[in-house]
Design an enzyme around this catalytic site. Structure first.
Site, short mmCIF file in Angstrom:
data_model
loop_
_atom_site.label_atom_id
_atom_site.label_comp_id
_atom_site.label_asym_id
_atom_site.label_seq_id
_atom_site.Cartn_x
_atom_site.Cartn_y
_atom_site.Cartn_z
N ASP A 1 0.79 -1.23 0.00
CA ASP A 1 0.00 0.00 0.00
C ASP A 1 0.82 1.28 0.00
OD1 ASP A 1 -2.66 -1.01 -0.03
OD2 ASP A 1 -2.40 -1.66 2.04
N ASP B 1 -5.70 -4.34 -6.24
CA ASP B 1 -5.42 -2.99 -5.74
C ASP B 1 -3.97 -2.58 -6.02
OD1 ASP B 1 -7.20 -4.72 -4.30
OD2 ASP B 1 -7.53 -3.17 -2.80
N ARG C 1 -15.03 -2.72 -6.91
CA ARG C 1 -13.84 -1.87 -6.76
C ARG C 1 -12.60 -2.56 -7.32
NH1 ARG C 1 -14.46 -0.70 -1.91
NH2 ARG C 1 -12.72 -1.69 -0.82
N TRP D 1 -10.09 -0.81 -9.86
CA TRP D 1 -8.64 -0.73 -9.73
C TRP D 1 -7.95 -1.18 -11.02
CZ3 TRP D 1 -8.28 2.44 -6.15
CH2 TRP D 1 -8.65 2.25 -4.82
#
Length: 407
Positions: A124, A185, A257, A261
């Protein structure tokens, strides 16, 4: 004198036409950005303690449906959303030019510097640093910001596993998934690697990003171009084992989602490489998303939840996709580009309506996002990353209207 007045009038009309929303556009981008600025001011006021001080290490994360104040979390290595609020402030500063907002953006960005100085906790880092320091550097060219980005990109690269060909997303979850795990992600974090490779960092960082994109493209999509949330690879050989979900309804469903992404991530990869393979691929990934949207262009949390329409929406997925499509549309002149731009505008029109804007009820921008439904977490909530990509999309649309570069 009359000639000069006529010329001035003609120029004024041309300027006004360039700065007005196009015919048929259902969102007033300037009104929406003014709304965002007002909500930013509300949040800053709310974050002040009784004595008027702000703890700049505490970042707004969510406001649940039954509440009307931000739930904030400490900026720590495992709080993946900490970069979005500073990013919101940087976009608000870009729009308003307010020195006071710039000062707040700097103060909320600073607590994330430690991430450039410690080993990578997980993937992240792109969300955390490029949304905060990345936007900050783009707008200020502060050399200290640049160094933070370069150092963090090097840290992220340590999670790359050459045999698998991808970045390990969650080192803590290897046992849980049964191998080297890569989540969709992670595609967003490639932007920081590409940027670092072009701005004084190790050129190998771009090779990592391309390898990750290629391997994900090969194994993390089904034949119909819907995506798995998680791809699992053998930790020793790097061989692909399986595709599964973590936040979606089931292993074989299209989590909204996650697909968003993918659209955003492969738009980035095409921008950075200009390889037509990615432009072709991202259109396929986009089209399967668009053709299954409900009438208001804001998806249900998972496209395949059997209880639709009696399930939560995900405004965050709509925000991410709208922002991506505004950029993607500029790479596709003609009918296809217009189609993507129109779809993005429809998404923003819905998000800017009373149905999805928080209005006076909460100091966030948007209602009705879904974080992690299987974990019963952040369901039908205002969530900070929905706000981040919403204001980003609005700034990009404003740039398009004003005939400026989208990014």
């Amino acid at each position: 004198m009359k000639t000069k007045e006529l010329l001035f009038g003609a120029c004024l009309c041309m300027f006004t036409a360039c700065n007005m929303p196009e015919k048929g556009m259902d969102v007033d981008v300037y009104e929406a950005l003014d709304y965002c600025d007002a909500q930013v001011q509300r949040t800053l006021t709310e974050l002040k303690a009784a004595e008027g001080t702000i703890d700049y290490s505490m970042m707004p994360r969510n406001i649940m449906d039954s509440l009307n104040t931000w739930h904030c979390r400490k900026a720590t290595k495992d709080e993946w959303c900490s970069g979005f609020w500073p990013g919101v402030l940087w976009y608000d500063y870009e729009y308003t030019g307010k020195a006071a907002i710039k000062e707040e953006a700097e103060k909320f960005t600073e607590p994330l510097k430690f991430l450039s100085q410690i080993p990578a906790y997980d993937h992240d880092l792109g969300f955390l640093i490029f949304c905060s320091y990345g936007n900050g550097y783009r707008l200020t060219h502060n050399p200290e910001y640049k160094q933070v980005i370069l150092d963090t990109a090097d840290s992220l690269a340590t999670l790359f596993r050459p045999r698998a060909g991808t970045i390990l997303s969650w080192p803590r979850n290897i046992e849980m998934f049964g191998g080297h795990n890569t989540i969709m992600d992670n595609m967003i974090n490639l932007e920081m690697l590409f940027w670092a490779a072009k701005n004084g960092g190790n050129p190998y960082l771009a090779d990592i990003a391309v390898s990750h994109a290629d391997k994900t493209m090969k194994y993390q999509f089904r034949p119909d171009y819907t995506s798995y949330h998680v791809a699992v690879y053998d930790t020793l050989t790097g061989d692909f084992i399986k595709g599964v979900t973590h936040q979606g309804y089931a292993d074989n469903t299209m989590w909204a989602r996650g697909q968003a992404w993918a659209i955003y991530g492969y738009t980035i990869v095409y921008r950075e490489t200009l390889d037509p393979r990615y432009l072709d691929f991202v259109q396929k990934v986009t089209d399967v998303y668009l053709e299954r949207l409900p009438e208001d262009y804001v998806p249900y949390w998972d496209f395949d939840d059997p209880n639709i329409p009696n399930v939560p929406r995900d405004a965050s997925a709509a925000s991410v996709t709208a922002s991506a499509l505004l950029e993607l549309s500029t790479y596709l002149p003609g009918k296809k580009g217009d189609e993507y731009k129109d779809a993005a505008i429809k998404m923003l029109a819905s998000l800017s309506s009373d149905k999805y804007q928080c209005g006076k009820s909460k100091p966030a921008f948007l209602l009705h996002s879904t974080g992690h439904l299987p974990n019963n977490s952040e369901i039908d909530a205002a969530i900070i990353y929905a706000d981040y990509y919403y204001i980003e999309a609005l700034v990009r649309l404003k740039n398009l209207i004003e005939n400026k570069a989208v990014i």
